[in-house]
Design an enzyme around this catalytic site. Structure first.
Site, PDB file in Angstrom:
ATOM      1  CE  LYS A  51      -3.986  -1.965   2.511  1.00 23.43           C
ATOM      2  NZ  LYS A  51      -4.731  -1.930   3.793  1.00 23.43           N
ATOM      3  CB  ALA A  69      -2.050   0.513   8.951  1.00 24.04           C
ATOM      4  CG  ASP A  70      -3.816  -5.195   5.591  1.00 27.36           C
ATOM      5  OD1 ASP A  70      -4.613  -4.716   4.768  1.00 27.36           O
ATOM      6  OD2 ASP A  70      -3.873  -6.377   5.995  1.00 27.36           O
ATOM      7  CB  THR A  71      -6.022  -4.142  10.994  1.00 22.60           C
ATOM      8  OG1 THR A  71      -5.240  -2.981  11.282  1.00 22.60           O
ATOM      9  CG2 THR A  71      -6.405  -4.816  12.308  1.00 22.60           C
ATOM     10  N   GLY A 106      -0.015  -4.724  10.284  1.00 19.66           N
ATOM     11  CA  GLY A 106       1.244  -4.406   9.634  1.00 19.66           C
ATOM     12  C   GLY A 106       1.257  -2.905   9.417  1.00 19.66           C
TER      13      GLY A 106
END
Length: 197
Positions: A51, A69-71, A106
């Protein structure tokens, strides 16, 4: 240096606002498919890096920083995404009921000088035992549908949480302590910036 948040998430925006950082939003719009055999932690870190890289590539040569961010909600090594329908939502809540699960985020900050720096943040969350009626009532609201694991800890589903170990803001979608550390290390500290004498 200008900061771009590579996300359309209102929750991430609210959290970044909370620490007084100036930024603008620009979603990455990338393929978020998980690779065969990819571990959950590796997956969220890769997503955050991709991203950030996608948005940074649109601004080549500009002095901008990109935060991404990635959740994901993880139980039994399975990644629970956003529920597609009521049936899937019920299945997710049934799996989380009375058990502990992980919320992994992340985090990646990309700057022209420093390249990309990533971090993986984990929070353990334990749910109370949920009845079918509780799950049905929750799924009748607007809250679960755009959230990983089919719940939002900052809303009604906060009543489902019996304990939490780690960052609360991570479960909402952006771990603030780690985010602030990454930003301030690159001179993007916002309202928390310490002025030198």
């Amino acid at each position: 240096m200008d900061l771009i948040l590579a996300s359309a998430s209102p929750r991430r925006s609210e959290l970044l606002d909370q620490i007084g950082v100036s930024y603008r939003c620009e979603p990455a719009d990338i393929d978020e498919s998980r690779r065969d055999g990819e571990k959950p932690g590796d997956y969220v870190l890769r997503m955050a890096r991709e991203k950030a890289a996608a948005v940074a590539a649109r601004h080549g040569g500009e002095q901008i920083a990109v935060l991404a961010a990635d959740t994901s909600v993880v139980i039994d090594e399975d990644v629970l995404g956003k529920p597609a329908d009521r049936f899937e939502g019920l299945g997710m809540l049934a799996r989380l009921s009375g058990r502990s699960h992980s919320v992994l985020t992340g985090l990646c900050l990309h700057t022209p000088e420093g390249g990309s720096e990533g971090e993986l943040v984990e929070t353990r969350v334990e749910f109370i035992q949920l009845s079918r009626e509780m799950c049905e009532a929750y799924l009748a609201t607007d809250e679960p549908w755009d959230k990983a694991g089919g719940y939002g800890i900052q809303g009604l589903a906060g009543a489902f949480v019996s304990s939490i170990e780690g960052s609360y803001s991570n479960v909402v979608g952006l771990p603030l302590a780690q985010t602030w550390r990454l930003l301030s290390a690159r001179g993007i500290a916002g309202a928390l910036e310490v002025k030198s004498e």
